[in-house]
Design a protein around this motif. Structure first.
Motif, mmCIF file in Angstrom:
data_model
loop_
_atom_site.group_PDB
_atom_site.id
_atom_site.type_symbol
_atom_site.label_atom_id
_atom_site.label_comp_id
_atom_site.label_asym_id
_atom_site.label_seq_id
_atom_site.Cartn_x
_atom_site.Cartn_y
_atom_site.Cartn_z
ATOM 1 N N UNK A 1 7.427 39.012 -63.636
ATOM 2 C CA UNK A 1 8.255 38.397 -64.684
ATOM 3 C C UNK A 1 9.141 39.400 -65.417
ATOM 4 N N UNK A 2 8.743 40.674 -65.400
ATOM 5 C CA UNK A 2 9.548 41.681 -66.117
ATOM 6 C C UNK A 2 10.759 42.133 -65.307
ATOM 7 N N UNK A 3 10.807 41.676 -64.063
ATOM 8 C CA UNK A 3 11.842 42.211 -63.162
ATOM 9 C C UNK A 3 12.731 41.103 -62.567
ATOM 10 N N UNK A 4 12.829 39.975 -63.275
ATOM 11 C CA UNK A 4 13.629 38.849 -62.759
ATOM 12 C C UNK A 4 15.072 39.294 -62.494
ATOM 13 N N UNK A 5 15.554 40.217 -63.324
ATOM 14 C CA UNK A 5 16.949 40.647 -63.191
ATOM 15 C C UNK A 5 17.233 41.260 -61.820
ATOM 16 N N UNK A 6 16.183 41.769 -61.163
ATOM 17 C CA UNK A 6 16.394 42.395 -59.842
ATOM 18 C C UNK A 6 16.759 41.367 -58.768
ATOM 19 N N UNK A 7 16.512 40.085 -59.060
ATOM 20 C CA UNK A 7 16.824 39.029 -58.083
ATOM 21 C C UNK A 7 18.317 38.734 -58.035
ATOM 22 N N UNK A 8 19.000 39.148 -59.068
ATOM 23 C CA UNK A 8 20.405 38.784 -59.217
ATOM 24 C C UNK A 8 21.258 39.343 -58.081
ATOM 25 N N UNK A 9 22.161 38.532 -57.573
ATOM 26 C CA UNK A 9 23.024 38.958 -56.474
ATOM 27 C C UNK A 9 24.443 39.185 -56.971
ATOM 28 N N UNK A 10 25.120 40.027 -56.201
ATOM 29 C CA UNK A 10 26.510 40.329 -56.498
ATOM 30 C C UNK A 10 27.392 39.436 -55.615
ATOM 31 N N UNK A 11 28.283 38.676 -56.233
ATOM 32 C CA UNK A 11 29.151 37.751 -55.493
ATOM 33 C C UNK A 11 29.900 38.458 -54.375
ATOM 34 N N UNK A 12 30.297 39.689 -54.631
ATOM 35 C CA UNK A 12 31.114 40.410 -53.651
ATOM 36 C C UNK A 12 30.362 40.658 -52.335
ATOM 37 N N UNK A 13 29.030 40.631 -52.404
ATOM 38 C CA UNK A 13 28.241 40.881 -51.193
ATOM 39 C C UNK A 13 28.017 39.616 -50.368
ATOM 40 N N UNK A 14 28.419 38.479 -50.915
ATOM 41 C CA UNK A 14 28.041 37.208 -50.288
ATOM 42 C C UNK A 14 29.229 36.501 -49.640
ATOM 43 N N UNK A 15 28.946 35.847 -48.513
ATOM 44 C CA UNK A 15 29.956 35.008 -47.851
ATOM 45 C C UNK A 15 29.865 33.569 -48.322
ATOM 46 N N UNK A 16 28.681 33.171 -48.725
ATOM 47 C CA UNK A 16 28.509 31.790 -49.169
ATOM 48 C C UNK A 16 27.073 31.343 -49.038
ATOM 49 N N UNK A 17 26.865 30.067 -49.380
ATOM 50 C CA UNK A 17 25.533 29.458 -49.315
ATOM 51 C C UNK A 17 25.669 28.080 -48.689
ATOM 52 N N UNK A 18 24.805 27.786 -47.735
ATOM 53 C CA UNK A 18 24.833 26.438 -47.142
ATOM 54 C C UNK A 18 23.414 25.883 -47.055
ATOM 55 N N UNK A 19 23.256 24.641 -47.468
ATOM 56 C CA UNK A 19 21.933 23.999 -47.505
ATOM 57 C C UNK A 19 21.965 22.679 -46.748
#
Ligand SMILES: [Zn+2]
Length: 411
Positions: A169-187
């Motif tokens: 719980x103290x490290x939730x911020x580490x989950x955050x992603x950088x938009x520039x690294x991503x191509x997209x999300x599909x579900x």
């Protein structure tokens, strides 16, 4: 018919055995049942050539590396948590479709110019802590730290449940992603509605997720004796509510794509021989276009005000929550549509009336969803049912979508 769809259906049945209750499917977030489901999916991910980890908020993340030097990532995924007495396809279908896509790449020895991540988000349904999108909002950077103090029905605090699940719980911020690294999300997800069935189509493309207003409406009249107060002298709060319920239905029917529902009603004092003095109702209004939704809510407020004046009752109109519509990425919509056309099917565009992890993900990167026909449009119910040949079409569509991404990058 590819046997990938058959394998997927068998896996759905396997995952459905992981439940907190013996005779119905209940798999809340951060429970041993979810851990068992994640462990099994993790073993399939490893076999498909992926590296596997669990992030600080409890998402299961499998990564299929791209070619050397590939810097971007395409995320595919959905959730394995469920509602109470759930069906077995809502969520698992999307995780397993994503996995099947990577398995195919792996078996064919294909490496793409980008990494493909398959994510099983830790809490989409919000059953346990009454807050949804815990996992995907951590990726998007919108995780609210106050959620860590929320308690479930047994008084277990979210932060403690997360620690027990292996998260931090103290490290939730580490989950955050950088938009520039991503191509997209599909579900990939079951439709949870009747349109594809009515159109006789296996899959459809989601244009966006509807915005939603949730309100509480109260009418206060005068309680009185059902036998002695003449009809002309009454201020019956429930009669005012009844007028509004039908006005809400008319409003929904009159506008294309608008849905408006009063799902809860409580009349007080609630006795057969007393005129209702106070009524509380819930109002839920959704539309893909925020302006249409806002206009509808304003018109209903006017209507409720007029009803209250006419009947001499007092109206209190309270907005509980207002979430804007989330458009899907036109580019990714186009790619999914192209894949569906290649397979020889008509492209059916749909609006999702229900929320999904794609909502927070759309604030982070381009997002898209592929809906799969489900029997009777039924979901959140053990009667959920999906056809094998439709699953096959969804797998083929997703695979072509991913390869199309590669083609576009090569241009
Ligand atoms: Zn779902």
């Amino acid at each position: 018919m590819s046997d990938r769809a058959t394998v997927l259906m068998a896996r759905i049945d396997e995952l459905a055995k992981f439940s907190e209750e013996p005779h119905r499917l209940v798999r809340r977030s951060l429970t041993p049942a979810l851990q068992q489901a994640n462990d099994l999916v993790a073993s399939w991910m490893l076999a498909a050539g992926m590296t596997v980890r669990q992030d600080a908020v409890g998402n299961l993340v499998g990564t299929y590396a791209g070619v050397a030097g590939a810097s971007k990532t395409l995320i595919l995924g959905s959730h394995l948590d469920s509602v109470r007495d759930a069906g077995k396809y809502d969520g698992p279908l999307g995780v397993l479709a994503a996995l099947a896509c990577v398995e195919r790449l792996h078996e064919e020895g294909q490496r793409l110019p980008f990494a493909v991540e398959v994510i099983s988000f830790v809490d989409e349904e919000g059953l346990r802590f009454r807050t949804s999108y815990l996992g995907s909002s951590a990726l998007a950077g919108s995780f609210n730290p106050s959620w860590l103090d929320y308690q479930d029905e047994q008084g277990v605090v979210l932060a403690d449940a997360l620690r027990r699940f292996g998260g931090d719980p103290a490290d939730i911020a580490s989950c955050r992603r950088n938009s520039d690294d991503l191509l997209g999300y599909c579900e990939v997800h079951i439709e949870q509605g009747p349109v594809l069935e009515a159109e006789d189509l296996p899959v459809g493309v989601v244009d966006g997720i509807a915005g939603q207003d949730r309100l509480t409406v109260e009418f206060t009249g005068v309680a009185g004796h059902a036998g002695t107060v003449p009809m002309a002298r009454r201020h019956d709060a429930l009669c005012a509510a009844a007028e509004l319920v039908l006005a809400v239905e008319r409003t929904g029917q009159a506008t294309d794509g608008l849905v408006a529902t009063m799902g809860q009603i409580a009349a007080e004092p609630g006795a057969s021989n007393v005129i209702p003095g106070h009524v509380t109702l819930s109002l839920d209004v959704r539309h893909r276009d925020d302006a249409v939704r806002t206009r509808a809510v304003a018109a209903l407020h006017d209507e409720a005000t007029a009803i209250a004046q006419r009947r001499g009752v007092h109206l209190v109109w309270t907005s509980m929550q207002s979430t804007p519509a989330v458009p899907c990425s036109p580019q990714l919509i186009g790619r999914l549509a192209h894949a569906i056309e290649e397979l020889g099917f008509k492209v059916q565009h749909l609006t999702s009336g229900a929320g999904h992890d794609a909502v927070p993900m759309a604030s982070l990167t381009d997002a898209a969803m592929l809906f799969v026909r489900c029997k009777g449009g039924i979901s959140h119910n053990p009667a959920e049912s999906v056809r094998l040949d439709d699953v096959n079409v969804s797998l083929e569509t997703l695979y072509r979508f991913v390869l199309g991404m590669q083609r576009d990058m090569a241009l």
